[in-house]
Structures are given as structure tokens and as C-alpha cells.
Design a protein around this motif. Structure first.
Motif, PDB file in Angstrom:
ATOM      1  N   PHE A 312      49.017  50.264  64.236  1.00 59.90           N
ATOM      2  CA  PHE A 312      48.947  49.216  63.217  1.00 59.90           C
ATOM      3  C   PHE A 312      47.814  48.238  63.522  1.00 59.90           C
ATOM      4  O   PHE A 312      47.446  48.045  64.690  1.00 59.90           O
ATOM      5  CB  PHE A 312      50.273  48.454  63.153  1.00 59.90           C
ATOM      6  N   ASP A 313      47.299  47.591  62.468  1.00 59.32           N
ATOM      7  CA  ASP A 313      46.357  46.489  62.667  1.00 59.32           C
ATOM      8  C   ASP A 313      46.905  45.243  61.968  1.00 59.32           C
ATOM      9  O   ASP A 313      48.019  45.259  61.443  1.00 59.32           O
ATOM     10  CB  ASP A 313      44.951  46.878  62.197  1.00 59.32           C
ATOM     11  N   ASP A 314      46.137  44.171  61.975  1.00 53.84           N
ATOM     12  CA  ASP A 314      46.561  42.899  61.369  1.00 53.84           C
ATOM     13  C   ASP A 314      48.002  42.553  61.782  1.00 53.84           C
ATOM     14  O   ASP A 314      48.853  42.256  60.945  1.00 53.84           O
ATOM     15  CB  ASP A 314      46.450  42.985  59.847  1.00 53.84           C
ATOM     16  N   ILE A 315      48.268  42.590  63.056  1.00 50.63           N
ATOM     17  CA  ILE A 315      49.630  42.381  63.574  1.00 50.63           C
ATOM     18  C   ILE A 315      49.964  40.890  63.608  1.00 50.63           C
ATOM     19  O   ILE A 315      49.173  40.076  64.105  1.00 50.63           O
ATOM     20  CB  ILE A 315      49.763  42.991  64.988  1.00 50.63           C
ATOM     21  N   LEU A 316      51.117  40.547  63.045  1.00 49.68           N
ATOM     22  CA  LEU A 316      51.600  39.164  63.046  1.00 49.68           C
ATOM     23  C   LEU A 316      52.879  39.097  63.862  1.00 49.68           C
ATOM     24  O   LEU A 316      53.771  39.938  63.682  1.00 49.68           O
ATOM     25  CB  LEU A 316      51.895  38.693  61.622  1.00 49.68           C
ATOM     26  N   VAL A 317      52.965  38.120  64.753  1.00 52.06           N
ATOM     27  CA  VAL A 317      54.168  37.956  65.577  1.00 52.06           C
ATOM     28  C   VAL A 317      54.600  36.497  65.531  1.00 52.06           C
ATOM     29  O   VAL A 317      53.765  35.595  65.675  1.00 52.06           O
ATOM     30  CB  VAL A 317      53.907  38.353  67.050  1.00 52.06           C
ATOM     31  N   GLU A 318      55.864  36.264  65.309  1.00 51.77           N
ATOM     32  CA  GLU A 318      56.397  34.918  65.379  1.00 51.77           C
ATOM     33  C   GLU A 318      57.829  34.990  65.891  1.00 51.77           C
ATOM     34  O   GLU A 318      58.461  36.056  65.860  1.00 51.77           O
ATOM     35  CB  GLU A 318      56.327  34.200  64.041  1.00 51.77           C
ATOM     36  N   SER A 319      58.328  33.879  66.361  1.00 50.23           N
ATOM     37  CA  SER A 319      59.692  33.856  66.888  1.00 50.23           C
ATOM     38  C   SER A 319      60.448  32.687  66.284  1.00 50.23           C
ATOM     39  O   SER A 319      59.863  31.704  65.833  1.00 50.23           O
ATOM     40  CB  SER A 319      59.681  33.747  68.418  1.00 50.23           C
ATOM     41  N   PHE A 320      61.760  32.842  66.252  1.00 44.31           N
ATOM     42  CA  PHE A 320      62.607  31.738  65.794  1.00 44.31           C
ATOM     43  C   PHE A 320      63.889  31.735  66.618  1.00 44.31           C
ATOM     44  O   PHE A 320      64.272  32.756  67.213  1.00 44.31           O
ATOM     45  CB  PHE A 320      62.914  31.836  64.301  1.00 44.31           C
ATOM     46  N   MET A 321      64.540  30.586  66.673  1.00 40.58           N
ATOM     47  CA  MET A 321      65.759  30.438  67.473  1.00 40.58           C
ATOM     48  C   MET A 321      66.950  30.224  66.534  1.00 40.58           C
ATOM     49  O   MET A 321      66.990  29.253  65.774  1.00 40.58           O
ATOM     50  CB  MET A 321      65.621  29.244  68.417  1.00 40.58           C
ATOM     51  N   VAL A 322      67.883  31.144  66.548  1.00 37.93           N
ATOM     52  CA  VAL A 322      69.152  30.955  65.844  1.00 37.93           C
ATOM     53  C   VAL A 322      70.010  30.055  66.715  1.00 37.93           C
ATOM     54  O   VAL A 322      70.165  30.321  67.917  1.00 37.93           O
ATOM     55  CB  VAL A 322      69.862  32.309  65.613  1.00 37.93           C
ATOM     56  N   THR A 323      70.561  29.002  66.151  1.00 34.98           N
ATOM     57  CA  THR A 323      71.305  28.049  66.976  1.00 34.98           C
ATOM     58  C   THR A 323      72.651  27.677  66.351  1.00 34.98           C
ATOM     59  O   THR A 323      72.936  28.026  65.199  1.00 34.98           O
ATOM     60  CB  THR A 323      70.504  26.742  67.183  1.00 34.98           C
ATOM     61  N   ASN A 324      73.407  26.936  67.119  1.00 34.01           N
ATOM     62  CA  ASN A 324      74.684  26.433  66.611  1.00 34.01           C
ATOM     63  C   ASN A 324      74.477  25.334  65.570  1.00 34.01           C
ATOM     64  O   ASN A 324      75.446  24.866  64.964  1.00 34.01           O
ATOM     65  CB  ASN A 324      75.544  25.913  67.756  1.00 34.01           C
TER      66      ASN A 324
END
Length: 392
Positions: A312-324
Motif C-alpha cells: 500500500f501507499d499513502d498510508i495514514l495512521v492515527e490512534s485514539f483512546m477509548v475511556t470510561n
């Protein structure tokens, strides 16, 4: 490796390295002459093989009697002239008739055996397809959806697209996508019949009838090449022992210029306050426990590398935190309770862990629940979302 390609959609291929002759697609010749070249290739493969020749029909969607008898005749003849070779036919329950038809050969010749691929699909299958886990999966999706509905457009989601949700599980993500983004077509595939039955009921309850739920093996799909604008696969690469094979399939069915969207976790980064030390210890052990069963719940940050290596190209990565803090803290606590039941109550027991370890293991989950429900507490579950574009 030699390859014999007939008119689409049938393919025959011999891999000399693994001594495997594969048949894939729709094989419905009107006469043996139409598949004569593949029969010749098959005979050559038998002549070249030593010990065991694998005949892989996992991706054979259809096969008529003309083709079946032509290939069977070659195998039966070889059994009479080559006492030094065994034939192992590898089938899948995805196409149930293949197991029934090829087992008939095994009754004729003891040199032929049939293996059903699904019986050893991936090491963690029995845990993740446990139907007792179904109710909590809806809670998990409810908590992650708050984040994903915002980030999905950045990864290729938009109205009118043709998309596939691979390893769709109980199908709630497909339903949410259908309602929120209105794609033109959704195919949702999973290997758990129980989950698919649940998924169809959920869709029906929402009055949704145009999601195409399909039973299938995600690493050997019967879907055609290059047909989806967006392919989603959430929390699944991390439970397969060979995620690269799964990514290869996601790449194959994605259109050039389309995107593949994946989510994965890093369980050792689950956190909570108070009682942080106990929580951290338990989730470090979760990662080790999954590794024992050939699953990688630390895969999240590795997503970029896996996508790049898959082409793959144009790879996008992000993260998020599921919380209480994402709605009702009890929802978060319920998720952790389910994890404790499966991880400590089943997986650790199956690994053979002693009672004192399991008790300390459980305590970390209980402390995570305590943090989630504490009036001043904080509990988190990190997730990495990533996507890559299939080059034009």
C-alpha cells in the motif's frame, strides 16, 4: 512455480516449493478438452512431487462433474503407479461440497486423505468465535464508534462507495456504516456462522436488508479481485497467526486507488488510575498470553509497517483512546469484565497457568474496573486506526 491460466475466472497453479497444486474460482468446462492444459500441468506436478502432494481447493467456488472426474482420474491413476506418494486434498467448509466430493476419493484409495482447512483456521479461533462473547462485542463497537465515525472519512469512507467489511463479526459496524454513510453496496464476511446469524437479526431489527452477509475464510476469500472502493477489517489482523496473508487478501479485493482500513490494539498500553501498577502488570501479561496462542495484540503501532510491506501507499495512521469517559462508565467496566472471563477464565487456564498467577491476573482486571467506576478514576483502552491506498 508454473501457472496455467484459462479463461477467467478459473485458475490452476503449482507451487513447487510447497508441492501444492491449487485450483481456484469457477471450474465448469463443457468438455475435458477445455481444461486439457491444466490436466497436463497437474500430471507434471505429480511427476515432480516427492512424498506428499497437496491439492488445494479452498478457493474453488464451483466445480462441475466433468472437471471433478478429470482431475480425480489423474489422482487415481497416479495412486496405482506411484506407491511412494500421498495426496492431501485441502478443502474448506466455506464450500461444503468439496469436502463431500473429495472424501469419496479417500474411500477408494488409502493414499488420498482430505483435510478441512477450517479445523485449524487460526490458533485463537475457539476463543474469539465463542458465542458467549457476542453481547460484549456490541458494547465494544458502541464505544469505538464514537471515535471511528469521525475518522473514517479520512480513510476513504464516503456515501455511494462499494465496500467490504471483512471479519465483520456480529455485523454491528456494517449496520452503523450503512446508516451513517450510506454506501452503495456493503459485503460483510465472517467465518463464524453464529456471529453471522446474529448479524442478520440485528440488521433485520433495524429494517436493513441490503447488507450482503457472507460466510467465508478471510485469508482465502471467494470474492473477486479489484471490486471494492474501501475494505475494512477491524481488530482482526491481531488475532490471526499470519496477518500478512490476511492483508494480501484485503489488497487483492480492493480496487486500484481504493483503500484498506484496519484497526488494532496494543494491550500493554491499557491503563487506569488508581491502581495503575496492578493494571499495567495484567495487561503486559495479556500480551504474553495472546502471543502464546500466536496472536499479536500489540499489533496496533505496527500497522504502518504491515501496510507498507503489503504494497500500500499513502498510508495514514492515527490512534485514539477509548475511556470510561465515553458515555456510561459501566459500559467500559462491562467490557473489562468480559475480557477477564475469557482471558483469565479460559485462555490462562488452557495455557496451564497456576492458580496463584490467575488470581493476580484477575486482580488487574478488577482494578481496571475499579478505576473505570471510581468517581475520580480514569481507565483507557488504546486503538490504532490505519489505512493504505492500493496503487493505481
Amino acid at each position: 512455480m508454473s501457472t496455467a491460466m484459462l479463461a477467467a475466472p478459473f485458475q490452476a497453479e503449482f507451487d513447487a516449493n510447497s508441492q501444492e497444486f491449487s485450483l481456484a474460482g469457477v471450474l465448469r468446462p463443457r468438455s475435458v478438452d477445455e481444461i486439457a492444459h491444466s490436466i497436463t500441468e497437474f500430471r507434471s506436478a505429480i511427476e515432480e512431487a516427492r512424498g506428499v502432494l497437496y491439492i488445494n481447493v479452498k478457493r474453488l467456488a464451483q466445480m462441475n462433474n466433468t472437471a471433478f472426474h478429470a482431475f480425480s482420474r489423474v489422482v487415481l491413476d497416479a495412486c496405482r503407479t506411484r506407491s511412494d506418494i500421498r495426496f492431501v486434498v485441502v478443502t474448506s467448509s466455506v464450500v461444503g461440497w468439496t469436502e463431500r466430493m473429495f472424501r469419496h476419493l479417500g474411500k477408494i484409495e488409502p493414499q488420498i486423505t482430505v483435510e478441512v482447512y477450517d479445523s485449524k483456521f487460526y490458533p485463537g479461533q475457539s476463543f474469539v468465535e465463542d458465542t458467549s462473547f457476542i453481547p460484549i462485542l456490541r458494547t465494544q463497537t458502541k464505544m469505538t464508534w464514537r471515535h471511528e465515525r469521525t475518522i473514517l472519512p479520512r480513510h476513504g469512507m464516503r456515501p455511494g462507495i462499494v465496500m467490504a467489511d471483512i471479519c465483520c463479526g456480529i455485523g454491528d459496524f456494517a449496520v452503523l456504516v450503512r446508516k451513517e454513510f450510506q454506501p452503495a453496496r456493503i459485503v460483510a464476511l465472517d467465518h463464524s456462522r453464529a456471529s453471522l446469524a446474529y448479524a442478520r437479526d440485528v440488521a433485520a431489527n433495524f429494517g436493513i436488508s441490503d447488507i450482503e452477509y457472507s460466510y467465508g475464510d478471510a485469508s482465502e476469500m471467494l470474492l473477486e479481485d479489484n471490486q471494492f472502493d474501501l475494505v475494512t477489517c477491524r481488530h482482526s489482523l491481531q488475532i490471526f497467526n499470519q496477518p500478512d496473508l490476511l492483508l494480501k487478501e484485503l489488497y487483492r479485493i480492493c480496487k486500484p486507488g481504493g483503500r484498506v482500513y484496519i484497526t488494532n490494539e496494543k494491550n500493554s498500553h491499557c491503563l487506569g488510575e488508581p491502581r495503575a501498577q496492578s493494571i499495567q502488570w495484567t495487561y503486559n501479561e495479556v500480551a504474553k498470553l495472546f502471543a502464546h496462542f500466536e496472536m499479536d495484540v500489540e499489533l496496533g503501532p505496527k500497522s504502518r509497517r504491515f501496510l507498507a510491506e503489503a504494497g500500500f501507499d499513502d498510508i495514514l495512521v492515527e490512534s485514539f483512546m477509548v475511556t470510561n469517559q465515553d458515555g456510561d462508565p459501566q459500559d467500559f467496566a462491562d467490557v473489562i469484565t468480559a475480557w477477564e472471563n475469557v482471558y483469565a477464565g479460559e485462555m490462562a487456564v488452557k495455557r496451564g497457568d497456576p492458580p496463584e498467577f490467575i488470581e493476580r491476573f484477575r486482580q488487574g482486571f478488577r482494578d481496571h474496573i475499579f478505576a473505570a467506576l471510581h468517581p475520580k478514576g480514569y481507565a483507557g483502552w488504546p486503538i490504532w486506526a490505519a489505512s493504505g491506498r492500493k496503487p493505481l
